[in-house]
Design a protein around this motif. Structure first.
Motif, PDB file in Angstrom:
ATOM      1  N   ASP A 345      38.041  11.357  19.184  1.00  0.00           N
ATOM      2  CA  ASP A 345      36.857  11.590  18.357  1.00  0.00           C
ATOM      3  C   ASP A 345      36.775  10.635  17.174  1.00  0.00           C
ATOM      4  O   ASP A 345      36.007  10.866  16.231  1.00  0.00           O
ATOM      5  N   GLY A 346      37.557   9.537  17.214  1.00  0.00           N
ATOM      6  CA  GLY A 346      37.568   8.589  16.117  1.00  0.00           C
ATOM      7  C   GLY A 346      38.660   8.864  15.108  1.00  0.00           C
ATOM      8  O   GLY A 346      38.985   7.998  14.288  1.00  0.00           O
ATOM      9  N   VAL A 347      39.234  10.057  15.173  1.00  0.00           N
ATOM     10  CA  VAL A 347      40.313  10.439  14.261  1.00  0.00           C
ATOM     11  C   VAL A 347      41.565  10.821  15.041  1.00  0.00           C
ATOM     12  O   VAL A 347      42.641  10.260  14.856  1.00  0.00           O
ATOM     13  N   GLY A 348      41.415  11.805  15.908  1.00  0.00           N
ATOM     14  CA  GLY A 348      42.553  12.285  16.672  1.00  0.00           C
ATOM     15  C   GLY A 348      42.412  12.000  18.164  1.00  0.00           C
ATOM     16  O   GLY A 348      41.294  11.907  18.690  1.00  0.00           O
ATOM     17  N   ARG A 349      43.539  11.850  18.839  1.00  0.00           N
ATOM     18  CA  ARG A 349      43.571  11.653  20.289  1.00  0.00           C
ATOM     19  C   ARG A 349      44.234  12.877  20.915  1.00  0.00           C
ATOM     20  O   ARG A 349      45.322  13.281  20.496  1.00  0.00           O
ATOM     21  N   PHE A 350      43.569  13.444  21.915  1.00  0.00           N
ATOM     22  CA  PHE A 350      44.064  14.667  22.549  1.00  0.00           C
ATOM     23  C   PHE A 350      44.074  14.471  24.063  1.00  0.00           C
ATOM     24  O   PHE A 350      43.250  13.739  24.624  1.00  0.00           O
ATOM     25  N   SER A 351      45.006  15.141  24.720  1.00  0.00           N
ATOM     26  CA  SER A 351      45.090  15.030  26.171  1.00  0.00           C
ATOM     27  C   SER A 351      45.694  16.298  26.746  1.00  0.00           C
ATOM     28  O   SER A 351      46.305  17.115  26.034  1.00  0.00           O
ATOM     29  N   ARG A 352      45.524  16.467  28.042  1.00  0.00           N
ATOM     30  CA  ARG A 352      46.099  17.604  28.748  1.00  0.00           C
ATOM     31  C   ARG A 352      46.269  17.198  30.205  1.00  0.00           C
ATOM     32  O   ARG A 352      45.623  16.264  30.697  1.00  0.00           O
ATOM     33  N   GLY A 353      47.101  17.923  30.921  1.00  0.00           N
ATOM     34  CA  GLY A 353      47.288  17.683  32.336  1.00  0.00           C
ATOM     35  C   GLY A 353      47.238  18.981  33.106  1.00  0.00           C
ATOM     36  O   GLY A 353      47.585  20.049  32.593  1.00  0.00           O
ATOM     37  N   VAL A 354      46.780  18.914  34.344  1.00  0.00           N
ATOM     38  CA  VAL A 354      46.752  20.094  35.204  1.00  0.00           C
ATOM     39  C   VAL A 354      47.145  19.670  36.616  1.00  0.00           C
ATOM     40  O   VAL A 354      46.658  18.655  37.133  1.00  0.00           O
ATOM     41  N   THR A 355      48.058  20.416  37.202  1.00  0.00           N
ATOM     42  CA  THR A 355      48.494  20.185  38.572  1.00  0.00           C
ATOM     43  C   THR A 355      48.030  21.348  39.434  1.00  0.00           C
ATOM     44  O   THR A 355      48.199  22.515  39.049  1.00  0.00           O
ATOM     45  N   SER A 356      47.448  21.044  40.585  1.00  0.00           N
ATOM     46  CA  SER A 356      46.802  22.079  41.397  1.00  0.00           C
ATOM     47  C   SER A 356      47.205  21.940  42.857  1.00  0.00           C
ATOM     48  O   SER A 356      47.413  20.834  43.358  1.00  0.00           O
ATOM     49  N   VAL A 357      47.294  23.081  43.532  1.00  0.00           N
ATOM     50  CA  VAL A 357      47.454  23.119  44.989  1.00  0.00           C
ATOM     51  C   VAL A 357      46.426  24.106  45.531  1.00  0.00           C
ATOM     52  O   VAL A 357      46.118  25.110  44.897  1.00  0.00           O
ATOM     53  N   TRP A 358      45.862  23.796  46.690  1.00  0.00           N
ATOM     54  CA  TRP A 358      44.867  24.694  47.266  1.00  0.00           C
ATOM     55  C   TRP A 358      44.877  24.581  48.776  1.00  0.00           C
ATOM     56  O   TRP A 358      45.360  23.604  49.346  1.00  0.00           O
ATOM     57  N   GLY A 359      44.361  25.610  49.419  1.00  0.00           N
ATOM     58  CA  GLY A 359      44.317  25.605  50.870  1.00  0.00           C
ATOM     59  C   GLY A 359      43.214  26.487  51.409  1.00  0.00           C
ATOM     60  O   GLY A 359      42.763  27.433  50.743  1.00  0.00           O
ATOM     61  N   GLU A 360      42.748  26.160  52.607  1.00  0.00           N
ATOM     62  CA  GLU A 360      41.687  26.909  53.282  1.00  0.00           C
ATOM     63  C   GLU A 360      42.034  27.055  54.761  1.00  0.00           C
ATOM     64  O   GLU A 360      42.662  26.168  55.351  1.00  0.00           O
ATOM     65  N   VAL A 361      41.596  28.156  55.320  1.00  0.00           N
ATOM     66  CA  VAL A 361      41.672  28.382  56.759  1.00  0.00           C
ATOM     67  C   VAL A 361      40.252  28.665  57.242  1.00  0.00           C
ATOM     68  O   VAL A 361      39.596  29.590  56.742  1.00  0.00           O
ATOM     69  N   HIS A 377      45.767  27.409  43.153  1.00  0.00           N
ATOM     70  CA  HIS A 377      46.550  27.693  41.945  1.00  0.00           C
ATOM     71  C   HIS A 377      46.577  26.452  41.072  1.00  0.00           C
ATOM     72  O   HIS A 377      46.857  25.345  41.547  1.00  0.00           O
ATOM     73  N   ASP A 378      46.247  26.632  39.793  1.00  0.00           N
ATOM     74  CA  ASP A 378      46.262  25.558  38.809  1.00  0.00           C
ATOM     75  C   ASP A 378      47.321  25.844  37.757  1.00  0.00           C
ATOM     76  O   ASP A 378      47.408  26.967  37.243  1.00  0.00           O
ATOM     77  N   ASP A 379      48.107  24.835  37.433  1.00  0.00           N
ATOM     78  CA  ASP A 379      49.098  24.926  36.363  1.00  0.00           C
ATOM     79  C   ASP A 379      48.677  23.969  35.262  1.00  0.00           C
ATOM     80  O   ASP A 379      48.801  22.749  35.393  1.00  0.00           O
ATOM     81  N   ASP A 380      48.161  24.528  34.155  1.00  0.00           N
ATOM     82  CA  ASP A 380      47.550  23.744  33.089  1.00  0.00           C
ATOM     83  C   ASP A 380      48.480  23.677  31.882  1.00  0.00           C
ATOM     84  O   ASP A 380      49.059  24.680  31.472  1.00  0.00           O
ATOM     85  N   ASP A 381      48.593  22.479  31.297  1.00  0.00           N
ATOM     86  CA  ASP A 381      49.437  22.309  30.111  1.00  0.00           C
ATOM     87  C   ASP A 381      49.004  23.219  28.970  1.00  0.00           C
ATOM     88  O   ASP A 381      49.830  23.648  28.155  1.00  0.00           O
TER      89      ASP A 381
END
Length: 616
Positions: A345-361, A377-381
């Motif tokens: 935003d011009g002042v601070g830098r922010f980040s996050r990560g998310v790892t996901s697995v999914w399936g369909e039949v 299922h999502d695993d979010d920081d």
């Protein structure tokens, strides 16, 4: 509105539906429902498909203008072309609409709610749009609470093809677009581009100065077939936009004409490697996706020329997806993803990560019946884990009747702005969650000359994030509920004459403390759209679209009313030989004076004309 109630009742007698834009959709394929190519008749979810023919027939420039005529969708715009445009599906928030361009998630990480601004999405490069109504977070992840809008740009073709158009009209508006596609050996590709400029109208509805808009845009795709079963797929989309704005100048700080403007640079990219194994029964895709969005707001009257707002959003996504036809009746789909999102935003830098697995039949136990079950299922920081379920079924009878039903869950992760903004952020936010179900019927009659269907839906959303006036920060304080009916009709009484229509009724309710029982802001209960097009034997095509939108409120307290309105557009196109055609249209034929957002102007009657060329 009594007229809407009458029209809805008469339409309902026809058992009318809203699943596709045309009658010729046998074998039509959607990728939005399950994340993989699937016959639209084998999904229980509500999907509308808009093709390039419809886009050109309606002479669409801003894609949102065409979307608002599809079932279940409401569009609001803060002024003329280029101003902030929100697309709401089934009464959900605009930032609960997940938007994809060529498979890339393009929702803006730098905006407070993470929504996609449809103002800058023009039709120049678009070949096809799929609109899925209802939550669909299993294949697509966060934000797919209201639904998904999947935009697909022009694909490569086997032979050399080219197209282009240029038009001019009211408000000194110029729009030009063109594209070329073809193949040579193992390489095929396509390239499209467009330019739009307009003097526009005043964003402030009582203003006297015009707020203009300008955009350059381009998209391209390249495919390299290293072998019959191995293919490299590259896609890119770019847009550079500038929009004049109105604001809240000193000393009164009330809405008025100002010399403010905003700029936006959008870049979306996709690189995927496809490998089909076991004689094509096991399809694999490894891909990298990127979305980079830069936004700035300026005030020409401010000293120094520095941006009044500065936003840099970026997301990078690594994915694997496998699609295995285990048996003739059993199809298995699975995916693994990791996404990193950044915001500056011009002042601070922010980040996050998310790892996901999914399936369909996807199972077809008997002829005509398709059943899908899915989990993610999502695993979010930021907030930890979240699990999402979905199931749907479609059953097609020999009578031309298709029965559909679906249950789906959706979630929306808190944005980086909502988590970490220095004034209003709250790092303890939980994701917004929704549970929805719908059921519908579709009927084909008179040798497929008429397709009619109706769908009922019900959605409850919890933990919605809103600004809390008690804590002066974002909190999970909002709850909403929406239920309704989507009805539509597509028919061709004679070969050259097509009629389509839809009616949507949405009963939405704010269930947040202090507003329980109120309507949600800018959500009209009733919307009707009707279109008719006829082509004479000598080639002249005439058409019209009427959109009727009911009353709504502009605020959560329901103290500011937005009156309903009717918009009528007419159009014509005359071919000149096999390659050229002249076309023109009148938008808002009866010069309706209306508002979709209080105090923001809308475009009155406007006339446009142009020429189109195609080389196949």
């Amino acid at each position: 509105m009594k007229f809407i109630q009458w029209l809805a009742a008469s339409t309902a007698l026809l058992a009318v539906p809203a699943v596709a834009q045309d009658l010729d959709r046998d074998g039509d394929i959607t990728v939005t429902a399950s994340g993989v190519a699937q016959d639209v008749d084998t999904t229980g979810q509500a999907v509308t498909i808009i093709d390039r023919e419809t886009i050109e027939q309606r002479q669409t420039v801003a894609l949102s203008d065409l979307l608002q005529t599809t079932p279940g969708i409401t569009v609001t715009r803060n002024g003329g072309l280029g101003t902030n445009t929100a697309v709401r599906i089934r009464g959900a928030e605009g930032d609960q609409t997940l938007t994809l361009i060529d498979g890339v998630r393009v929702n803006d990480p730098s905006s407070p709610g993470g929504g996609f601004d449809f103002a800058n999405l023009l039709s120049a490069s678009v070949e096809r749009v799929e609109v899925l109504r209802g939550p669909n977070s299993v294949p697509w992840g966060s934000q797919a609470i209201g639904g998904v809008v999947n935009v697909i740009t022009r694909r490569p073709t086997e032979g050399l093809q080219a197209r282009g158009n240029v038009e001019y009209g009211d408000m000194d508006t110029l729009f030009a677009s063109g594209g070329v596609s073809g193949s040579s050996g193992i390489i095929s590709g396509s390239l499209s581009g467009g330019y739009l400029r307009t003097d526009g109208i005043s964003a402030y509805d009582r203003g006297t100065e015009r707020d203009g808009y300008r955009q350059y845009g381009a998209s391209g795709r390249v495919e390299v077939a290293f072998a019959p079963n191995i293919r490299l797929d590259l896609r890119g989309y770019w847009a550079d936009s500038r929009t004049d704005l109105d604001g809240f100048p000193a000393p009164a700080f009330t809405f008025a004409d100002t010399n403010e403007y905003s700029t936006a640079q959008e870049l979306y990219g996709y690189a995927g490697l496809n490998a089909d194994l076991l004689d094509g029964r096991f399809r694999n895709v490894v891909a990298f996706q990127i979305a980079d969005i830069n936004r700035d707001n300026f005030d020409r009257d401010a000293a120094g020329g520095e941006p009044q707002f500065f936003g840099r959003g970026r997301s990078e996504r690594y994915t694997y997806k496998g699609d295995f036809q285990a048996l003739e009746q059993v199809r298995l789909v699975a995916g693994v993803e990791h996404e990193t999102t950044r915001y500056f935003d011009g002042v601070g830098r922010f980040s996050r990560g998310v790892t996901s697995v999914w399936g369909e039949v996807i199972v077809t136990p008997v002829e005509g019946l398709a059943v899908t079950g899915a989990v993610r299922h999502d695993d979010d920081d930021a907030f930890g884990g979240n699990t999402t379920f979905a199931a749907n079924a479609a059953y097609t009878l020999p009578t031309g009747t298709t029965l559909r039903a679906s249950y789906a869950e959706g979630f929306k992760a808190p944005t980086l702005y909502q988590l970490y903004d220095g004034f209003s952020g709250n790092p303890d936010l939980d994701p917004e969650t929704a549970k929805s179900w719908d059921a519908g019927i579709e009927q084909r009659l008179i040798g497929d000359q008429l397709v009619a269907s109706a769908t009922y839906f019900n959605r409850k959303t919890r933990n919605q994030i809103d600004y809390d006036l008690l804590t002066f920060s974002y909190s999970n304080i909002a709850r909403t509920r929406a239920e309704g009916v989507e009805i539509g009709l597509v028919m061709r009484p004679v070969e050259r004459f097509t009629v389509s229509g839809s009616y949507t009724h949405i009963a939405n309710e704010n269930r947040s403390a202090g507003f329980v029982g109120n309507d949600l802001a800018r959500r009209p209960e009733d919307t009707v759209s009707m279109s008719a097009d006829y082509r004479f034997p000598f080639g002249l095509a005439l058409g019209a679209t009427v959109l009727v939108v009911g009353d709504s409120f502009d605020n959560a307290a329901n103290t500011v009313r937005l009156d309903g309105y009717t918009l009528t557009n007419i159009r014509a196109e005359l071919p000149l030989g096999d390659r050229f055609s002249l076309y023109g249209r009148v938008e808002n034929l009866f010069d309706a004076d209306y508002r979709t957002v209080a105090n923001y102007g809308t475009i009155g009657r406007a006339v446009y004309g142009g020429v189109r060329v195609k080389f196949d």
